[in-house]
Design a protein around this motif. Structure first.
Motif, PDB file in Angstrom:
ATOM      1  N   ILE A 164       0.833  -1.207   0.000  1.00 47.44           N
ATOM      2  CA  ILE A 164       0.000   0.000   0.000  1.00 47.44           C
ATOM      3  C   ILE A 164       0.866   1.254   0.000  1.00 47.44           C
ATOM      4  O   ILE A 164       0.649   2.188  -0.776  1.00 47.44           O
ATOM      5  N   VAL A 165       1.863   1.288   0.870  1.00 47.37           N
ATOM      6  CA  VAL A 165       2.692   2.494   0.985  1.00 47.37           C
ATOM      7  C   VAL A 165       3.600   2.661  -0.231  1.00 47.37           C
ATOM      8  O   VAL A 165       3.953   3.781  -0.604  1.00 47.37           O
ATOM      9  N   SER A 166       3.963   1.547  -0.889  1.00 49.91           N
ATOM     10  CA  SER A 166       4.755   1.673  -2.116  1.00 49.91           C
ATOM     11  C   SER A 166       3.921   2.325  -3.217  1.00 49.91           C
ATOM     12  O   SER A 166       4.424   3.134  -4.011  1.00 49.91           O
ATOM     13  N   MET A 167       2.625   1.992  -3.274  1.00 50.84           N
ATOM     14  CA  MET A 167       1.747   2.595  -4.278  1.00 50.84           C
ATOM     15  C   MET A 167       1.380   4.021  -3.900  1.00 50.84           C
ATOM     16  O   MET A 167       1.119   4.855  -4.780  1.00 50.84           O
ATOM     17  N   TYR A 168       1.376   4.324  -2.608  1.00 52.89           N
ATOM     18  CA  TYR A 168       1.188   5.709  -2.164  1.00 52.89           C
ATOM     19  C   TYR A 168       2.324   6.576  -2.708  1.00 52.89           C
ATOM     20  O   TYR A 168       2.092   7.637  -3.299  1.00 52.89           O
ATOM     21  N   GLY A 169       3.561   6.109  -2.550  1.00 52.72           N
ATOM     22  CA  GLY A 169       4.692   6.841  -3.103  1.00 52.72           C
ATOM     23  C   GLY A 169       4.688   6.841  -4.612  1.00 52.72           C
ATOM     24  O   GLY A 169       4.990   7.859  -5.251  1.00 52.72           O
ATOM     25  N   GLY A 170       4.338   5.697  -5.208  1.00 56.04           N
ATOM     26  CA  GLY A 170       4.291   5.611  -6.663  1.00 56.04           C
ATOM     27  C   GLY A 170       3.284   6.558  -7.273  1.00 56.04           C
ATOM     28  O   GLY A 170       3.493   7.073  -8.380  1.00 56.04           O
ATOM     29  N   GLY A 171       2.186   6.822  -6.572  1.00 56.76           N
ATOM     30  CA  GLY A 171       1.188   7.747  -7.082  1.00 56.76           C
ATOM     31  C   GLY A 171       1.750   9.142  -7.276  1.00 56.76           C
ATOM     32  O   GLY A 171       1.425   9.830  -8.254  1.00 56.76           O
TER      33      GLY A 171
END
Length: 451
Positions: A332-339
Motif C-alpha cells: 500500500i505504501v509503495s503505491m502511495y509513493g508511486g502515485g
C-alpha cells in the motif's frame, strides 16, 4: 548531474516526514524530564505538520508558473532559503516558547519551501529524459520519500548530543539542521542544468504518438485547469493519497492495537522504517514501470490492487496474521509513493512538457486536501468506534473499508480520463503569444501547420 541536483533538494525537504520525532521532546521543553502544565500539548504540536502540508499545496499552486518560467535554479535557491529559514524561525519559537512562531516558521515558511522545492526539478528532469519521463521523476521524488530515513536518526542523534539536564536539545538541533540543509540545497541549485531547446539524447528518435492519451502539443497552465482531464486526475491523486497517508501516519499505533501483545513498540517502529523504504522504492519502481505499461494502466493497478489490500487488512487482523498485515501495508505504501512519482509523467502525457511543472503544482492541492482528510478519517472513526464499545483491534476496520471505497472512486475517475481536446492546445505558430491564444480547431481537409 541533474538527478543528483534534484536529490539534493528532495532529500532535504523529505525531512517533513520525520518531523514527528520532535513532537514528544517538544512537549517537555520546560519540564525536560516530563511535561508540565505550561508545556505544549501533543495535539497542538500535531498542527505543525498539517499546516506545512496545506502550504505545500498552496505554494506549489501559487508559484508553479513562476517555477516553470524562472527555471529550476531560482526555484531551488528560493526553496533552500525558505527551508533553512523555517528551522531558524522555529528555533526562535522554541527559545521564546511561542508555538505560533513555529506554526509560522515550519508550517508557513517551511510549507512554501516544500511546495516550491518539490516541483522545482520535475519538468527539467523530464526534458533531460524524454524517453523515460516516469523514471526521471521517480529518481527525484523518491528522495522526498527517503528523506525521513536520514532525517529521523540524524535528528534523534543531534537532540541526544545537545541534551543537558536543563535542555532537551531541540533548539540547537533546529539550528544545525537549518544550516546543513541550506548547504546541500545550495549545491543542488548550483549544479542543476536545463537542456538546450530541442535537445535530445544521442540516438533518440521521438516516437510517434501511439497512445490516444499522449500528445506532442502543449497546454497552457490555466487552460489545463479548465479541462475535465485535470480534475479527473486530481480526484485520482486525492483518492490514492488519502488512502495512503492515513495508514502511513498511524502505522505504528494501528499495528500495536490490531495485534496487542504481538507487535511491540520497537517492532512497530521497525515497521515504520520498513514502510519508509517501500515508500521511497515505490516512487522509483512504479514510475519506471509506467514508462512501459502507461500511466493510466499504472493507476488502474494502484486502485485495483489497493482495494484488494485494504479489504484484506481487517481479515489479517481478525486472524492474527501479522505477515499478511505487514505485506499489505508495505505494498500500500509503495503505491502511495508511486502515485506521487507517476502523476507528473501522467500530466506530461496529457498536457505536454512546457507548463507541466506549473500544472503539477496546482494538482498538488489534492495532496493538501488528502493530508487533512486521511488522518481525520483514521483518527476520528477510530475514536468513535472505541467510545462506542468496539475493541481497539477492530476499531480500524471501518476505516479500511472506507479507504477501499475511495479507491473505487479513483478507479472510476481514472477510467473517465481521455485525451485533451485539441481546442485546448497552445498555438504552435507563435510561441510567444501561445499562452494567451489557444489553437483553433483545424478546418476539415486542412493540413495542420505543425503536429
Amino acid at each position: 548531474m541533474v538527478p543528483p541536483a534534484a536529490l539534493c533538494v528532495h532529500l532535504c525537504i523529505g525531512q517533513a516526514y520525520a518531523f514527528s520525532v520532535f513532537n514528544l521532546p517538544m512537549t517537555r521543553l520546560l519540564g525536560v524530564s516530563q511535561s508540565t502544565p505550561a508545556d505544549w500539548k501533543l495535539t497542538d504540536l500535531g498542527w505543525i505538520f498539517s499546516i506545512a502540508m496545506v502550504f505545500l499545496g498552496l505554494s506549489a499552486a501559487l508559484f508553479g508558473r513562476w517555477v516553470e518560467e524562472g527555471g529550476p535554479r531560482k526555484a531551488m535557491f528560493t526553496a533552500g532559503v525558505c527551508w533553512a529559514s523555517a528551522f531558524l524561525i522555529s528555533a526562535l519559537g522554541v527559545y521564546l516558547h511561542n508555538l505560533w512562531i513555529i506554526y509560522f516558521g515550519y508550517g508557513v515558511v517551511g510549507g512554501c519551501a516544500l511546495g516550491i522545492g518539490y516541483i522545482s526539478p520535475v519538468s527539467t528532469l523530464m526534458k533531460w529524459f524524454p524517453d523515460r519521463p516516469g523514471m526521471a521523476t521517480g529518481m527525484a521524488i523518491m528522495g522526498f520519500g527517503g528523506g525521513a530515513l536520514i532525517a529521523s536518526p540524524l535528528s534523534v542523534w543531534l537532540m541526544s548530543l545537545f541534551a543537558t539536564p536543563s535542555d532537551v536539545g531541540v533548539l540547537n538541533t533546529f539550528i544545525v539542521l537549518g544550516c546543513v540543509y541550506f548547504v546541500f540545497m545550495m549545491v543542488g541549485s548550483a549544479i542543476v542544468r536545463v537542456p538546450a531547446p530541442g535537445w535530445q539524447p544521442a540516438g533518440y528518435t521521438p516516437p510517434k504518438v501511439a497512445s490516444k492519451l499522449m500528445t506532442r502539443n502543449d497546454v497552457y497552465v490555466y487552460q489545463a485547469v479548465k479541462t475535465p482531464q485535470f480534475w479527473l486526475i486530481w480526484i485520482v491523486l486525492f483518492a490514492n493519497t488519502t488512502a495512503g497517508i492515513g495508514v502511513l501516519g498511524q502505522a505504528s499505533a494501528m499495528s500495536q492495537e490490531m495485534f496487542p501483545g504481538q507487535i511491540t513498540a520497537v517492532a512497530a517502529a521497525g515497521l515504520v522504517g520498513l514502510m519508509s523504504l517501500f515508500n521511497m522504492g515505490g516512487r522509483f519502481s512504479w514510475a519506471s514501470l509506467s514508462d512501459y505499461i502507461g500511466r493510466k494502466n499504472t493507476y488502474f493497478v494502484y486502485m485495483t490492487l489497493g482495494f484488494a489490500l485494504y479489504v484484506t487488512v481487517p481479515y489479517a487482523g481478525a486472524h492474527g496474521n501479522i505477515v499478511l498485515f505487514v505485506i499489505c501495508f508495505l505494498i500500500i505504501v509503495s503505491m502511495y509513493g508511486g502515485g506521487f512519482s507517476t502523476v507528473p509523467a501522467y500530466l506530461r502525457d496529457m498536457f505536454g512538457t512546457r507548463y507541466v511543472g506549473a500544472i503539477h503544482g496546482i494538482l498538488l492541492t489534492a495532496w493538501s486536501a488528502a493530508g487533512i482528510v486521511g488522518p481525520v478519517l483514521i483518527n476520528y472513526i477510530r475514536e468513535y468506534n472505541v467510545t462506542h464499545g468496539v475493541p481497539k483491534a477492530q476499531a480500524y476496520n471501518t476505516t479500511m473499508y472506507i479507504m477501499a471505497g475511495l479507491l473505487v472512486i479513483g478507479f472510476i475517475a481514472n477510467l473517465c480520463v481521455t485525451a485533451v481536446d485539441k481546442r485546448h492546445h497552445m498555438a504552435a505558430d507563435n510561441e510567444a503569444d501561445a499562452p494567451r491564444t489557444p489553437a483553433p480547431a483545424e478546418p476539415t481537409g486542412a493540413v495542420p501547420s505543425r503536429a
